[in-house]
Design an enzyme around this catalytic site. Structure first.
Site, mmCIF file in Angstrom:
data_model
loop_
_atom_site.group_PDB
_atom_site.id
_atom_site.type_symbol
_atom_site.label_atom_id
_atom_site.label_comp_id
_atom_site.label_asym_id
_atom_site.label_seq_id
_atom_site.Cartn_x
_atom_site.Cartn_y
_atom_site.Cartn_z
ATOM 1 N N ASP A 54 0.820 -1.205 0.000
ATOM 2 C CA ASP A 54 0.000 0.000 0.000
ATOM 3 C C ASP A 54 0.858 1.262 0.000
ATOM 4 O O ASP A 54 0.347 2.370 -0.164
ATOM 5 C CB ASP A 54 -0.964 0.006 1.181
ATOM 6 C CG ASP A 54 -0.262 0.015 2.523
ATOM 7 O OD1 ASP A 54 0.965 -0.153 2.563
ATOM 8 O OD2 ASP A 54 -0.951 0.182 3.558
ATOM 9 N N SER A 55 2.177 1.089 0.137
ATOM 10 C CA SER A 55 3.096 2.216 -0.042
ATOM 11 C C SER A 55 3.034 2.762 -1.457
ATOM 12 O O SER A 55 3.565 3.838 -1.747
ATOM 13 C CB SER A 55 4.530 1.802 0.295
ATOM 14 O OG SER A 55 4.900 0.618 -0.395
ATOM 15 N N ASP A 71 -1.070 -6.151 -0.202
ATOM 16 C CA ASP A 71 -1.304 -5.404 1.034
ATOM 17 C C ASP A 71 -2.783 -5.050 1.156
ATOM 18 O O ASP A 71 -3.359 -4.454 0.238
ATOM 19 C CB ASP A 71 -0.479 -4.113 1.009
ATOM 20 C CG ASP A 71 0.325 -3.926 2.279
ATOM 21 O OD1 ASP A 71 -0.009 -4.557 3.295
ATOM 22 O OD2 ASP A 71 1.294 -3.141 2.242
ATOM 23 N N LYS A 90 -1.539 -9.266 3.192
ATOM 24 C CA LYS A 90 -0.790 -8.792 4.360
ATOM 25 C C LYS A 90 -1.662 -7.867 5.196
ATOM 26 O O LYS A 90 -2.319 -6.977 4.668
ATOM 27 C CB LYS A 90 0.488 -8.054 3.940
ATOM 28 C CG LYS A 90 1.335 -7.589 5.138
ATOM 29 C CD LYS A 90 2.693 -7.077 4.694
ATOM 30 C CE LYS A 90 2.627 -5.673 4.121
ATOM 31 N NZ LYS A 90 2.256 -4.668 5.156
ATOM 32 N N GLU A 129 -1.530 -5.321 8.749
ATOM 33 C CA GLU A 129 -0.666 -4.633 9.701
ATOM 34 C C GLU A 129 -1.221 -4.806 11.119
ATOM 35 O O GLU A 129 -2.427 -4.803 11.336
ATOM 36 C CB GLU A 129 -0.572 -3.141 9.373
ATOM 37 C CG GLU A 129 0.226 -2.842 8.112
ATOM 38 C CD GLU A 129 0.469 -1.358 7.924
ATOM 39 O OE1 GLU A 129 0.135 -0.575 8.836
ATOM 40 O OE2 GLU A 129 0.983 -0.973 6.856
ATOM 41 N N GLU A 184 9.308 -4.104 10.786
ATOM 42 C CA GLU A 184 9.722 -2.843 10.160
ATOM 43 C C GLU A 184 10.224 -1.844 11.201
ATOM 44 O O GLU A 184 9.535 -1.554 12.187
ATOM 45 C CB GLU A 184 8.565 -2.219 9.365
ATOM 46 C CG GLU A 184 8.957 -0.916 8.682
ATOM 47 C CD GLU A 184 7.938 -0.419 7.682
ATOM 48 O OE1 GLU A 184 8.174 0.659 7.090
ATOM 49 O OE2 GLU A 184 6.908 -1.100 7.485
#
Length: 416
Positions: free
Chosen positions: A138-139, A178, A209, A211, A279
């Site tokens: 999603d970056s 993501d 993924k 978070e 991270e």
């Protein structure tokens, strides 16, 4: 019907030399002459297919072997009296990376490689390099769409990028999508499962993924895994929670916070996650978490004690490598190339050559009229469109004209 024959000659078309090994190849020794004579009649073989099989990454002897993936000779009578029988060698496909092979790498002490990419050409390059895992992060919101955080990107936008990546790397790497902010955080865990299904079915992803590693997040992961979708966890700096964290800050720098990260990772493991991203945490903390977990850890800004490493495609290649943009490169990112400098130089040269008239010139204006059509055209310009030379039909000429737009590849034509 033309016969498809894939020989070592095809690699010359992608600038790979394997001729040295022909003397040791039974097929080449027996039928080398026929291959030479037939080369001009062979079907084109996709360069991307060759690269996706990682031929450009193998020893030259291995490259040569892979070129003989399928050789078919139809029985025929030729001028030289040679009659061939059909010979088939099974097609060798690149081995698919799976969650099981990722787990196996940790057990065997082998490092896992992961790259974050967002589009077709990037995925092609990542696949060719033989990277294990390709994350559609999603970056993308920040790197490709220009937002200041990852939060604005939507599920539909993520699926669009996942589809492009899938087309670029369809077979070999493990593809992870993501889940964007707002697509899985609800108490109703069925919402997360429904959206995860979309990432797999519409986006073409092998896994998703999430978070965070809280108890509520672990419940969501467990539900999604039980629903049949593999999940990659993510703890430490979780960019989607930037509003709560107060900015992009390293995590786990106090003993209490470090233990909390360990607890989060263990919860994700117990919930069924196949691996966890760590991270922006101290190296000793990442190493301790890696040793405590049975599943692999993928580090980004977390030192070398993790099971593998991930970097963003644009960051590691220096896509924005320009003195005015160095502040956009994370501190933990090593740049393996300065692609951005070459891009800037290339664009500047293009601008200069267009303005000076040097481009395109005759070398890049390849489409020509026949002399006869040029005469007709000039006559029409001088006398008006109603005056045509006998036997010339502009409409017929237009409809039948074929422009070869791609060099010597006669399979790619344009009838416009």
């Amino acid at each position: 019907m033309k016969n498809m024959m894939i020989s070592s000659h095809l690699l010359r078309r992608v600038r790979l030399s394997v001729g040295t090994f022909r003397g040791s190849c039974a097929v080449c020794r027996k039928d080398g002459a026929r291959l030479d004579r037939s080369y001009s009649n062979q079907w084109s073989y996709s360069i991307d297919t060759i690269h996706r099989n990682n031929m450009n990454l193998q020893p030259r002897s291995s490259i040569h072997n892979k070129t003989h993936t399928e050789i078919r000779y139809a029985s025929s009578s030729s001028a030289d009296g040679i009659t061939s029988t059909k010979t088939e060698i099974p097609i060798q496909k690149p081995k698919k990376v799976t969650t099981l092979s990722i787990a196996s790498k940790k057990r065997q002490g082998e490092k896992i490689t992961m790259v974050t990419a967002y589009d077709f050409p990037s995925a092609v390059h990542v696949d060719r390099a033989g990277v294990d895992v390709l994350l559609v992060g999603d970056s993308c919101a920040m790197v490709e769409l220009g937002f200041e955080t990852t939060q604005p990107i939507t599920l539909d936008q993520m699926i669009n990028h996942c589809q492009a990546v899938k087309r670029g790397a369809p077979n070999r790497p493990l593809l992870v999508g993501d889940m964007p902010f707002g697509s899985y955080e609800y108490k109703d865990v069925d919402i997360a499962l429904k959206n995860a299904y979309r990432m797999v079915k519409e986006g073409g992803m092998d896994a998703v993924k999430f978070e965070g590693g809280s108890a509520s997040r672990a419940r969501t992961v467990k539900h999604v895994v039980e629903g049949g979708v593999a999940v990659l966890g993510h703890v430490g700096l979780t960019p989607q929670a930037i509003s709560v964290l107060g900015g992009f800050r390293a995590q786990g720098r106090t003993a209490a916070n470090a233990i909390s990260l360990l607890d989060d990772a263990l919860r994700l493991q117990d919930a069924g996650a196949f691996a966890v991203v760590l991270e922006c945490v101290p190296s000793n903390v990442a190493t301790a978490i890696t040793e405590a977990l049975e599943i692999p850890t993928i580090g980004i800004g977390a030192g070398g004690g993790t099971s593998g490493q991930v970097l963003v495609f644009h960051d590691l290649l220096g896509m924005l490598s320009h003195p005015h943009h160095e502040e956009f490169v994370p501190k933990f990112c090593k740049q393996y190339a300065r692609v951005g400098m070459e891009i800037t130089n290339g664009l500047a040269q293009f601008k200069e050559e267009v303005e000076s008239g040097a481009f395109p010139g005759n070398d890049y204006a390849p489409y020509k009229m026949s002399n006869r059509e040029e005469e007709v055209f000039n006559d029409l310009l001088e006398n008006g469109a109603g005056s045509k030379k006998e036997g010339s039909s502009l409409e017929d000429a237009y409809e039948s004209e074929q422009l070869n737009l791609y060099g010597n590849n006669n399979n790619k034509t344009d009838s416009r």
